[in-house]
Design a protein around this motif. Sequence first.
Motif: not given
Length: 529
Positions: A207-229
């Motif tokens: 899972e990809l969380w923001d600084a407050r712990g809100k879920i932004l994305a899951r699974d492969d989408e989370a990884l790709r979004a993290a790479a983009s950041a």
Amino acid sequence: MNGKPTEKTNTERTRTAPIRLQRWHICVRGVVQGLGFRPFVYRLATGLGLSGWVQNTPEGVAIEVQGPPASLETFLLSLESRSPPLSRLQSITVGERPLENETTFTIRTSRDDTRPRVLVLPDIATCSDCLKELFDPADRRYRYPFINCTFCGPRFSIIRRLPYDRPNTTMRKFIMCDQCRAEYEDPTNRRFHAQPNACPRCGPRLELWDARGKILARDDEALRAAASAVRKGRILALKGIGGFQLIVDARQPEAVTELRRRKHRAEKPFALMYPDLQTVSRDCRVSPLEKNLLLSAQAPIVLLQRRIDGGLFADPESCVLAPRNPWLGVMLPYSPLHHLLLHELGFPIVATSGNLSEEPICIDEREALHRLHGIADLFLVHDRPIQRHVDDSVVCVVQNHIVVLRRARGYAPLPLQAPRLRVPRPLAATGAHLKNTVGLVQGENFFISQHVGDLSTEAALQAHRSAFDDLRRIYHADLHAIACDLHPDYASTDTAKRAHRPLVPVQHHHAHIAAVLGEHRLAGPVLGV
């Protein structure tokens, strides 16, 4: 009688002597659990036509084999010469047993009814077979960031107690699907009794969380979004094998400088993770031995000389990664999650410990939200619990010899061997106040914990006490005495006092000299300077 041979009307039956059988009980001690040793024994025994069984025990691995003496001799020789690459056999004892009426060879359920003597395996970098599956679109574990097998994956960071079986690890809450269960129970499969075995259907998830712990994305989408950041210069907290790492694009000086400011780390060098060896060679000089270290199952951070004839970080004066330092600390991806992230990025990243300076790394995602608040912009997390923090190891090569500067992931908690070390009863050592580790001597084995660090904060002190209790609990060590620093105000000395065992105070500089003797396997009188 006419002199002709008499023809026999009855069929002759050739009688042969019955084959003599023996049954041997074999006990193997050393690093023999969690790396495919029992499947290896199974294949070896069945290939030789032997019957019997193999079983994990607190002492190591117990084997009973029955068959012709010549086949048993071949089995025993092969046990030593063909054992799995990561195994380390310390002793093999053999005794004869009465014959039993059996025709098959089986793998028995583990036994855990005595004090453990088996060695716990470190976390192991992703193997080549798992990497092929990770990037194979036709494989059911394609791009699954928790792929592993008997030959790779987490070990020390997930084990709760011995023997090393799934219920005794942090994977116990993940119930295997039918396909994973079939692999797990098949002695011919690479994942036979691979305790962290899982797949996207039944295993841990990202899972990809923001600084407050809100879920932004899951699974492969989370990884790709993290790479983009990361590409955009943001600071990512990534939950790895043994704890959190802080990730930032190493090519962006502004992002690296901001990480230094938030982490309160003015000039201390940052570790780098590169996508592959080719990109490392572009920026650093890499000897054959250093190359082997980077590609090893331990996959440590290796100190390499930076190139001054080109590359991204040629000028040590202007490089914010390691200011005024001719060396760079470099590692390659060692977990599937790292491989996927670096495959997406294609450039080197800073991968430093997920903590404030002088604190232990975070291992829990909720803890990380609190302790890394104001440092990380985003959190790439998963739901596989980490039992204990394990930092990245640091090594260098000096005159073609490997020197371990920080002994942690990939090395701890395998024991060291020292001359005339064997003790009749367990002893422990709580270490110094700075760059701390904890030690345990049991029998012929000297166990050193993973790197703990400086004991100048409450969080570090708690990590120190956990590491001390950890070794005692895993190996059921009833301590005879504890060595501690002679300084009465050291936090490590206080840990020793709390254990309520006889203390052996050691003068600080004497301990330094003794450590050098142990590292270089020296035993004679020396002068320490």
